[in-house]
Design a protein around this motif. Structure first.
Motif, short mmCIF file in Angstrom:
data_model
loop_
_atom_site.label_atom_id
_atom_site.label_comp_id
_atom_site.label_asym_id
_atom_site.label_seq_id
_atom_site.Cartn_x
_atom_site.Cartn_y
_atom_site.Cartn_z
N PRO A 191 0.81 -1.22 0.00
CA PRO A 191 0.00 0.00 0.00
C PRO A 191 0.85 1.27 0.00
O PRO A 191 0.42 2.29 -0.56
CB PRO A 191 -0.82 -0.14 1.28
N ALA A 192 2.03 1.21 0.60
CA ALA A 192 2.88 2.41 0.62
C ALA A 192 3.33 2.78 -0.79
O ALA A 192 3.36 3.96 -1.16
CB ALA A 192 4.09 2.18 1.52
N ASP A 193 3.67 1.76 -1.58
CA ASP A 193 4.05 2.02 -2.97
C ASP A 193 2.86 2.55 -3.76
O ASP A 193 2.97 3.49 -4.55
CB ASP A 193 4.58 0.75 -3.63
N ALA A 194 1.71 1.94 -3.55
CA ALA A 194 0.51 2.35 -4.29
C ALA A 194 0.13 3.79 -3.99
O ALA A 194 -0.43 4.49 -4.85
CB ALA A 194 -0.65 1.42 -3.95
N ALA A 195 0.46 4.25 -2.77
CA ALA A 195 0.09 5.61 -2.38
C ALA A 195 0.97 6.67 -3.01
O ALA A 195 0.64 7.86 -3.00
CB ALA A 195 0.14 5.74 -0.86
#
Length: 996
Positions: A191-195
């Motif tokens: 999720p951190a990358d997606a954000a």
């Protein structure tokens, strides 16, 4: 069940009748308790018999019912009996795909995906596939769900409720849904990358074109942008991790198999480039570095997953670049290269089984359609579809392709794609090879509806469609050009003159207006000549376009046809002799020399259709023909005119053979050994010039003295003439020697000898359009200030008293070429001690040779010439190699018989065999000498006049490159290679000749 030995059961017979090839094995399966209802139900047996492979279908059904729980098993069997749609779908899949049978054995409940049979189910779209993959939240569950959806596509396909184009579109939609699901799994895992980033997945290739195979790499490009507040570099790294994870989800193999490889190699810089770029980075690359094939690939770009707005921005940004590709400087060379690359990488033992890359395969259709789109899509937006069949339909509607041709191509493409689908469906493996075994071919034929004799029917249909594709591939780009200049196809749309001009420009024609005029002159009218040329021209135009100068090829063809068009044998030759038309096209478009020779005597075109026609004739045969013609002629000038005609014909034979041997044709690829071509040309031109001189000598003698000259007379070839190494533009270096006949006064003999030399030279210098044969006697004793002809005794006295070391060196190439054979032999006996001195050369002589060579290098190179590209006097060129070899001959010829030859390559090989030079150094010198010789020959072939350096004009330079085996657009590589090869040769010369 008990069967009387030797007698077949009724079930066995029924199974045979229903198409089972192993009824005994089928009976054993039907004896299983789980399949007892199948054995007794004629409807199920008939349904099994209707599948592509009844034995495979029954095995798959047995595995499925064994895997089911008892209650579910009975539901399945009952439904099979009562529901024909399910029966046809399930058994159809089991009979066509062993791999999907394996899937059902692992996941038996998935047969229920085939139950639904409603109108909406016949053509599901992306939304339905996304719903089918819903809930797949890890890689393995996604793989299972993917196979379940694939099962439904295959069922509709094998039952014929979707056609091949619809099945391909469904496969592309399923791939889109799968990429979206895989990206969602990757985003959930990070999720951190997606954000941090917006990531768009752009489908390319067949997925992008909405025409995917069952098993194919899914080609993609990734584009990313940072979300507000994040740095670009960090966002790109995050997007790269997401993209890589998404690729692994689809590509990895587990117990549930694999989905398909995701291939990102169509991205800028391919494997060497970053996996993910920003939109501006993509555009910068495409605007500065991209090659034509990359724009061709972008024809099919389609956003499929990730950020939809970013995907749309990407396609909108690159689309204008795609439709400007045909205006690029190297468009034609790049297109030609792509055409030739179609079958280059297919192993020879597979080329006849390749339905994708082989001749007449799917790639031929796709390439032709895409090429037409690139050319005409610049001004016609209706052609800008990524789907092959849709684009073909638009090309036909726009008049760029004849409707009949388009319909035939559409039919052939659908058949070949159906073959490809069924081949891949069997084991869900990526392959484009038609199987070889009879069972596989039988199953494949039956899957395509062929039941009487599946193997024979399949092979006939395949070859018929491949033949259609190949024929139309060759004419598709060219035939409408004829429609633009003549009413050839009533009722069909015709290409406008403007569109025809665009197409000719794209093919490399510098003057499309003139080309259209030539086409009109050649193809208009109702004569037999025009009809045959309308058939030939589409293919000829392709061959002309494949050359460095298409305009010259078309103009030459018009001139030859104007001269010979009413000659029945000419039209028959081009129509019926397979290689003749291609040979003619290659010769006419390769430069000026061969076409000029042909246009002076167009009947020589007959040589191009005879398999033996391009083989050089022996000196003996030529001499017999020439001397007989001279004997029949009325006067010396008439005699020499006949001799020149023979020379013209044979020079054309040699140039044509050289060009075809260098460029190759479809039936005869280019020869691999350039040295063999050089030797053949050198020997052929030497023999031809020797015979020409012999004919002129006989004519000069007959004119004044009848059959006998008062003195014996011989012509000695020198330099390249004596070395059998003449090029097309070489002078004939000679010496003249005579010996008074018994009882003839020496002064009378000398007057006769000088008179015959003068007459020979006059006759050979009479004005003519043919390439001149210049006799150069400057290597005679005392040079230009010495007498033109001497007696044998005079030569002996001069060489004994006055000969210099350079004269002995020049005599290394001396060989009799015409006149009195015995006198020529006596001359050679006289000079052998000079050119092969006992105990070799002294140090003073070696120093003198080196001094002369250094002086020649500094004084004779033309002002302004590039010494790295001058073939004769430049670094590592002919002079460097020949002087090095000749020094070894003079030093060691007395002891090494192999060195006593006038031929440079032969002497170099002998020196190597005698260990006077290493094999590596000898190979280096030989390579440079052959290359320099070929460049000189190429210059003469291309320009029609001799030259010692590369031409400066781009078309001429490209033509020289083609002769040397370089693809268009690689002139720089040719010059770099020449410099590299000759630089290495010069290093050997420095060591071996100068002793550095």
């Amino acid at each position: 069940m008990t069967t009387v030995p030797g007698r077949r059961s009724s079930t066995f017979t029924r199974l045979l009748r229903h198409g089972f090839t192993d009824p005994s094995a089928a009976e054993r399966l039907l004896d299983l308790p789980e399949l007892s209802s199948v054995r007794s139900d004629p409807v199920l047996l008939e349904a099994l018999g209707a599948t592509a492979d009844p034995d495979l279908a029954l095995r798959g059904l047995a595995r499925l019912v064994e895997a089911e729980e008892a209650d579910e098993r009975q539901i399945l069997l009952d439904t099979l009996v009562t529901a024909k749609p399910l029966r046809d779908r399930l058994l159809g899949v089991l009979g066509a795909s062993e791999a999907l049978g394996d899937h059902l054995a692992r996941h038996p409940r998935d047969w229920q995906a085939l139950v639904t049979y409603e109108a909406a189910d016949l053509h599901p779209g992306l939304a339905e596939f996304e719903q089918g993959l819903a809930g797949a939240d890890d890689p393995d569950s996604l793989r299972v769900a993917y196979r379940r959806c694939l099962l439904a596509i295959a069922a509709r396909d094998v039952c014929g409720t979707t056609d091949v184009a619809e099945a391909a579109a469904e496969l592309a939609d399923l791939a889109t849904a799968t990429l979206r699901a895989a990206l969602a799994i990757a985003r959930t895992a990070a999720p951190a990358d997606a954000a941090q980033c917006r990531l768009a997945v752009i489908a390319m290739g067949k997925c992008g074109g909405h025409e995917l195979n069952y098993v194919s790499d899914v080609d993609v490009i990734f584009v990313a942008e940072p979300i507000d507040g994040f740095e670009e570099s960090a966002a790109v790294r995050a997007a790269t991790r997401l993209a890589a994870h998404m690729m692994r989800i689809c590509s990895d193999t587990t117990v549930e198999g694999t989905i398909w490889p995701v291939d990102a190699n169509l991205r800028p810089e391919g494997r060497s480039g970053p996996l993910v770029r920003t939109l501006s980075s993509h555009l910068a690359y495409y605007q500065r570095w991209a090659k034509t094939w990359e724009f061709q690939a972008l024809l099919k770009a389609r956003p499929v997953a990730g950020d939809p707005e970013l995907g749309a921005e990407y396609v909108e940004a690159v689309s204008p670049l795609v439709w400007q590709a045909a205006d690029r400087e190297n468009f034609v060379p790049d297109v030609q290269k792509m055409r030739r690359r179609v079958v280059d990488n297919i192993p020879a033992d597979r080329v006849d089984r390749e339905i994708k890359l082989g001749p007449g395969g799917l790639r031929d259709v796709e390439f032709a359609v895409q090429l037409l789109q690139l050319v005409h899509g610049r001004s016609d937006a209706t052609l800008r579809s990524g789907t092959t069949l849709a684009a073909l339909r638009a090309l036909a509607e726009g008049g760029y392709v004849g409707r009949v041709d388009a319909a035939q191509l559409d039919d052939a493409y659908r058949f070949l794609r159906a073959m490809e689908h069924r081949i891949q469906l069997y084991r869900l493996r990526r392959t484009h090879l038609v199987p070889e075994s009879a069972p596989d071919l039988r199953r494949l034929g039956r899957s395509l509806g062929m039941r009487t004799d599946p193997i024979t029917e399949l092979n006939q249909a395949w070859k018929r469609h491949a033949s259609v594709v190949r024929r139309l591939h060759e004419k598709l780009f060219y035939r409408p050009l004829l429609d633009a200049v003549a009413q050839l196809a009533p009722g069909e749309s015709r290409l406008s003159a403007k569109a025809a001009g665009h197409r000719l420009e794209a093919l490399g024609y510098a003057d499309p207006a003139a080309a259209l005029r030539h086409l009109e002159a050649l193809s208009s009218g109702v004569s037999r000549k025009a009809a045959i040329q309308r058939t030939l021209l589409p293919v000829l135009l392709g061959w002309f376009a494949d050359s460095a100068d298409p305009d010259a090829g078309l103009l030459g063809f018009r001139k030859v046809s104007d001269a010979l068009g009413k000659t029945p044998w000419y039209l028959r030759l081009l129509r019926d002799e397979g290689a003749a038309a291609e040979n003619l096209a290659r010769v006419l478009s390769a430069g000026r020399l061969a076409p000029d020779l042909l246009l002076r005597a167009p009947e020589a075109v007959a040589l191009l259709g005879d398999p033996q026609g391009l083989k050089p004739r022996t000196r003996e045969h030529l001499e017999q023909e020439v001397l007989a013609a001279v004997g029949r002629a009325d006067g010396a000038e008439s005699a020499v005119a006949v001799v020149r005609a023979v020379r013209r014909r044979e020079l054309f034979r040699t140039t044509a053979a050289d060009l075809i041997g260098s460029y190759g044709t479809e039936e005869n690829p280019a020869e691999e050994d350039p040295g063999a071509l050089v030797d053949r040309v050198g020997s052929a031109v030497t023999d031809l010039n020797a015979v020409t001189i012999a004919g002129a000598l006989r004519a000069a003698v007959r004119e004044q003295w009848g059959d006998t000259l008062p003195t014996r007379f011989a012509v000695i070839g020198m330099g390249r003439f004596g070395g059998h190494e003449l090029g097309y533009g070489s002078d004939a270096d000679v010496l003249f020697v005579h010996l008074p006949r018994e009882g003839v006064d020496e002064q009378e003999a000398a007057r006769a000898a000088n008179a015959v030399v003068s007459e020979m030279r006059r006759l050979l210098q009479l004005p003519t359009a043919d390439p001149p044969l210049i006799i150069d006697a400057d290597l005679r004793p005392e040079g230009k200030s010495g007498p033109m002809v001497r007696t044998l005794a005079s030569y002996e006295a001069y060489y004994r008293r006055w000969s210099l070391v350079w004269e002995s060196q020049a005599l290394l190439r001396a060989e009799p070429v015409a006149g009195d054979i015995e006198l020529g032999r006596e001359f050679i006996e006289l000079i052998d001690p000079l050119r092969y001195p006992m105990e070799g050369l002294g140090e003073d002589a070696v120093r003198e040779i080196r001094r002369l060579k250094a002086r020649m290098e500094s004084e004779r190179l033309p002002r302004g010439a590039d010494p790295t590209l001058h073939t004769k006097l430049g670094r590592g060129g002919l002079s460097d190699v020949e002087w090095t070899v000749q020094l070894m001959q003079m030093q060691h010829g007395w002891a090494e018989p192999g060195l006593r030859t006038t031929r440079t390559r032969e002497a170099l090989a002998a020196a190597c065999a005698a260990e006077l030079i290493s094999g590596e150094d000898a190979a280096t010198l030989d390579e440079a000498w052959v290359l320099a010789t070929r460049v000189r020959n190429a210059v003469m072939l291309v320009r029609g006049r001799p030259g010692d350096t590369f031409p400066s004009g781009p078309r001429e330079l490209t033509a020289v490159g083609r002769y040397l085996g370089y693809e268009p657009g690689h002139v720089g590589d040719m010059l770099d290679d020449y410099r590299r090869i000759t630089r290495r040769a010069r290093a050997v010369v420095e060591e071996r000749f100068y002793g550095a």
